[in-house]
Write a protein that holds these residues in place. Structure first.
Motif: not given
Length: 174
Positions: A63-70, A82-103
């Motif tokens: 379950a994805l909870q971005l930094a700053g969300e409750t 939106r930019q060449a290298e934008p900051p994207v909020p991290g995901v919090v509450g991740v207890n092990e290194k995950p594997l991203p499923s992108l696009l």
């Protein structure tokens, strides 16, 4: 989204990851570029919608909870690059290194660059809930295995098939 129509070329999206085991946070960094075309050398950044999910070691969705969300909002999220290298909020509450499923769902027609290992591609092919990413992982894994077999043939070696592809196909077909 006007730039998708006013600028020629397929955007490239390079993704890198960082997992902080002590803070239980996972973050992705996106860097976009677009190759020069005859009509334009310098390109402005595109708005790229990236639907993403994270898989745990058992293939379950995190379950994805971005930094700053409750609270977490579900297993999949669309972020706008939106930019060449934008900051994207991290995901919090991740207890092990995950594997991203992108696009997920082929959320944007871009060329993705993320350094998946063969084992990770096999894992995505077997466990990702997103059909497009299962298919794409299978394509990447198959191409790698075929290129390896071609190299073996060109060197005059006996052909040895990577059994990870066979196992992944067995799982998918089962």
């Amino acid at each position: 989204f006007k730039r998708w129509y006013s600028q020629a070329g397929t955007p490239r999206l390079a993704v890198s990851e960082h997992y902080d085991a002590q803070q239980h946070t996972y973050s992705l960094t996106f860097a976009q570029s677009c190759p020069a075309t005859p009509d334009k050398v310098e390109k402005l950044p595109f708005v790229i919608p990236v639907e993403l999910g994270l898989l745990d070691a058992r293939g379950g969705e995190i379950a994805l909870q971005l930094a700053g969300e409750t609270v977490a909002s579900g297993p999949s999220r669309v972020v706008s690059v939106r930019q060449a290298e934008p900051p994207v909020p991290g995901v919090v509450g991740v207890n092990e290194k995950p594997l991203p499923s992108l696009l997920r769902g082929f959320s944007a027609p871009v060329t993705l660059s993320f350094d998946y290992s063969r084992d990770q591609l096999m894992f995505l092919m077997q466990h990702d809930s997103d059909g497009f990413n299962r298919w794409d992982a299978g394509q990447q894994l198959s191409v790698q295995v075929l290129q390896e077999l071609i190299g073996q043939h060109q060197r005059g070696e006996a052909l040895v098939m990577d059994q990870r592809l066979v196992e992944a196909l067995r799982t998918v077909l089962g």
